[in-house]
Design an enzyme around this catalytic site. Structure first.
Site, PDB file in Angstrom:
ATOM      1  N   HIS A  29      31.543  -1.476 -18.861  1.00  9.12           N
ATOM      2  CA  HIS A  29      30.870  -2.506 -17.817  1.00  9.12           C
ATOM      3  C   HIS A  29      30.235  -3.737 -17.811  1.00  9.12           C
ATOM      4  CE1 HIS A  29      32.067   0.726 -14.595  1.00  9.12           C
ATOM      5  NE2 HIS A  29      31.922   1.652 -15.610  1.00  9.12           N
ATOM      6  N   HIS A 264      33.588  -6.212 -13.954  1.00  7.24           N
ATOM      7  CA  HIS A 264      33.152  -5.387 -13.285  1.00  7.24           C
ATOM      8  C   HIS A 264      33.146  -3.817 -14.305  1.00  7.24           C
ATOM      9  CE1 HIS A 264      31.337  -1.915 -11.036  1.00  7.24           C
ATOM     10  NE2 HIS A 264      30.911  -2.645 -10.345  1.00  7.24           N
ATOM     11  N   HIS A 473      24.049  26.359  10.434  1.00  6.30           N
ATOM     12  CA  HIS A 473      23.195  26.993   9.588  1.00  6.30           C
ATOM     13  C   HIS A 473      23.362  28.519   9.088  1.00  6.30           C
ATOM     14  CE1 HIS A 473      21.954  23.451  12.360  1.00  6.30           C
ATOM     15  NE2 HIS A 473      20.878  23.575  12.073  1.00  6.30           N
TER      16      HIS A 473
END
Length: 672
Positions: A29, A264, A473
């Protein structure tokens, strides 16, 4: 201050080196690294304080890079600082190279953190800032007067963890934290305007940050912003630097390649690369060069740093002479050695939940380990980290004399910030939450394993026995995920992760002992919500250090071996009572850590789980959780649903986690 012309020339040198590294590797990059070159150059050539001859000096400033894809920028400035060689950066992204695609922690080389998925790097930095404040409260300003610098990009700002960190850092008033936001408006697939319409400056101001907006490619503005950040007394500072993606780059046709998405995440390409290097003042045929004036700039900075740190070392020596007890503490805390703990002070109650047993350990650790910080994501009374909290008080803005970090409902940031505390050095960090919420923390757990940071992850409410809260949960697959990570080693051959699920209160104490002795890798605890019957009398709990051991029925030739961890061990023992009435010879094995068990000698492993034996396993998680111990020829009774909402005693009965069902399942298994 250095001449602005030389500073700009140095930034261009960094751009040339960064683009050339990517071009040679044909991977990487270049755009962001080129845009951030001005800030990184100003920081390293004029502001960042460290000892060139003692990289791990505790008094150094720290720099945490969040966008790891911008590694060419970091490697380039570290080359100029003498931490890397030119030959090394030429091997960027290649086998055996120290210049990895994303930086991996190497303090000797000036790399404070492994840069994982975006957002984590600046969270680590915020944690380091907390550690510095914590240690300053105990050692004084003389020893802890450094600054934590972090670097974040558009992607890191977009990640949700940035909101958690922003809120916490502002609430704590971390004025020792300065973050540069490389705001170039470009990301890998698009311009940021497509996905962002927020006022970032206002957002951070609402979190109690000192926000400064500048041209991030202007040397004078960068200096002014850094000076303002260093002068700030009450808040962390965010410098929003508007930078140019791919600054200085030209296309093959000679037109500007700046502000282009393509720069990029890919090399510039032959024609564009040649034009860019020429435009920046380099030689495309030999781009791996440090300009003479840049070489002098960084050599002068090294000389200046030696003068700065020499004065600091003199001040530290005087402090040590006047504060010998604190000096001893500091040396111990920063040594990385395990703390000395009187475990005889831990008092456990038979039949208690292992979360309560953990609280008993934490109560003692709060006094025995004065450099320990414990945290919870707003669950201290449930995950029982209040065993620690009740012996101290919370860290707060303006008062870091306490030792409990209240993270609020921010599991991910809590994990990374606790990790950052330990990366800073001098601090041992532990944190707690419900096991099902570990899903929010997986990225942080993995990063801790990659770096070998010995943080302690405390997970409670370990199974469907959470009961009435229901499947949302009730952790079922979570343990299997951690057990898979437990199998991985780091490059140096050391464990990536330790996982402990103790079978009763006393085994919990031994697991905590091992965790505090472990200085090479993170530890995860998996604790029960409900009480667990004590293992049969006469067990040597220190055998838990081998990862798995015989806790009942040590017959040399058992008809069947029953193996489990945590709550299910006592369930197996209840079934064993019934099996023995039928004359069946049974061995019960508690396996709190398969990872540790696999590190034992083959002879020991064979003595516990002999080859060819009939092995039955029980787990409140996925059956695959025990597959490595039971094998494909054995039988595993586990969960195949996400759970149900009902009292845990009802669920035990309905789902078959009873001694009677163990008896039934084993009898059927032996009859096969």
């Amino acid at each position: 201050m250095n001449d602005k012309k030389i500073m700009n020339h140095a930034a261009d040198n960094i751009r040339i080196l960064a683009a050339s590294m990517v071009e040679k590797a044909n991977s990487g990059h270049p755009g962001g690294a080129m845009g951030g070159a001005d800030f990184i150059n100003v920081l390293f050539s004029e502001y960042l304080i460290y000892d060139p001859d003692q990289p791990e000096w505790p008094g150094r400033d720290r720099f945490f890079l969040d966008p790891g894809h911008m590694s060419p920028m970091l490697y380039s400035v570290l080359l100029l600082s003498g931490k890397f060689t030119m030959d090394e950066i030429k091997t960027f992204r290649q086998w055996g190279s120290p210049c990895h695609g994303h930086p991996e922690r190497n303090v000797e080389r000036g790399i404070e953190n492994t840069s994982g998925p975006l957002g984590q790097g600046h969270a680590l930095g915020a944690g380091a800032a907390v550690a510095e404040k914590f240690l300053e409260a105990r050692l004084g300003r003389t020893m802890m007067q450094h600054t934590i610098y972090t670097y974040i990009s558009d992607g890191g700002i977009e990640e949700g963890i940035s909101q958690e960190v922003g809120r916490l850092a502002g609430a704590l008033g971390l004025n020792n934290l300065i973050m540069f936001y490389d705001c170039n408006g470009i990301q890998l697939s698009t311009e940021t305007s497509i996905v962002m319409a927020e006022d970032t400056a206002m957002k951070y101001r609402s979190w109690n940050w000192n926000v400064i907006e500048i041209d991030g490619n202007d040397v004078d503005q960068i200096r002014k912003a850094l000076n303002a950040g260093l002068a700030e007394k009450n808040r962390p500072t965010l410098i929003i630097g508007d930078t140019v993606m791919g600054k200085g780059s030209l296309k093959a046709d000679g037109t500007s390649y700046e502000h282009n998405v393509k720069t990029h995440g890919s090399p510039l390409g032959d024609g564009a690369f040649i034009n860019t290097i020429k435009h920046l003042g380099g030689d495309p045929e030999n781009p791996f060069v440090i300009f003479d004036d840049v070489k002098k700039l960084y050599a002068d900075r090294q000389a200046e740093l030696r003068k700065i740190v020499a004065k600091r070392h003199q001040e530290e020596a005087l402090w040590a002479k006047e504060n010998p007890e604190k000096k001893t503490l500091m040396d111990t805390w920063f040594s990385g050695r395990p703390p000395k703990i009187d475990w005889s002070k831990v008092v456990q109650k038979n039949g208690s939940a292992t979360r309560a047993a953990s609280a008993a350990c934490l109560k003692v650790l709060a006094h025995e380990v004065p450099n320990m910080i414990c945290s919870s994501a707003d669950l201290s009374n449930s995950d029982k980290t209040n065993g620690f909290l009740n012996e101290t008080h919370s860290l707060q803005k303006g008062d870091f004399s306490g030792a409990f970090f209240q993270a609020g409902v921010s599991e991910f940031a809590m994990a990374d910030m606790c990790m950052g505390m330990m990366l800073h050095g001098g601090v041992i960090a532990a944190m707690g939450t419900f096991f099902v919420f570990s899903d929010y923390m997986k990225g942080a757990i993995r990063l801790a394993a990659l770096m070998g940071v010995p943080v302690k992850f405390i997970f409670t409410h370990d199974a469907f026995r959470v009961g009435e809260d229901g499947p949302t949960h009730q952790p079922v697959e979570q343990e299997a995920t951690l057990r898979l990570m437990e199998q991985l080693k780091r490059h140096n051959g050391k464990d990536g992760l330790r996982v402990f699920r103790p079978a009763d209160a006393d085994e919990t104490t031994v697991c905590w002992q091992m965790a505090m002795e472990n200085i090479d890798s993170p530890t995860t605890f998996i604790f029960s919500r409900q009480g667990i019957a004590k293992l049969p009398e006469g067990n040597d709990y220190q055998m838990a250090r081998k990862g798995a051991y015989i806790v009942a029925g040590s017959d040399e030739n058992p008809d069947v071996i029953l193996v489990a961890s945590g709550s299910e061990v006592s369930t197996l023992e209840a079934g064993t009572v019934l099996l023995r009435k039928d004359g069946i010879k049974v061995r019960v094995v508690s396996a709190p850590s398969e990872g540790l068990f696999r590190e034992q000698s083959k002879a020991y492993q064979e003595s516990v789980l002999p080859k060819g034996s009939k092995i039955f396993g029980m787990t409140a998680g996925l059956p695959s959780t025990l597959l490595g111990l039971v094998g494909t020829e054995g039988k595993i009774f586990g969960m195949n649903t996400f759970g149900f909402s009902a009292p845990y005693q009802v669920l035990d009965e309905k789902l078959g986690f009873t001694g009677e069902n163990v008896y039934k399942q084993v009898k059927e298994f032996l009859a096969e």
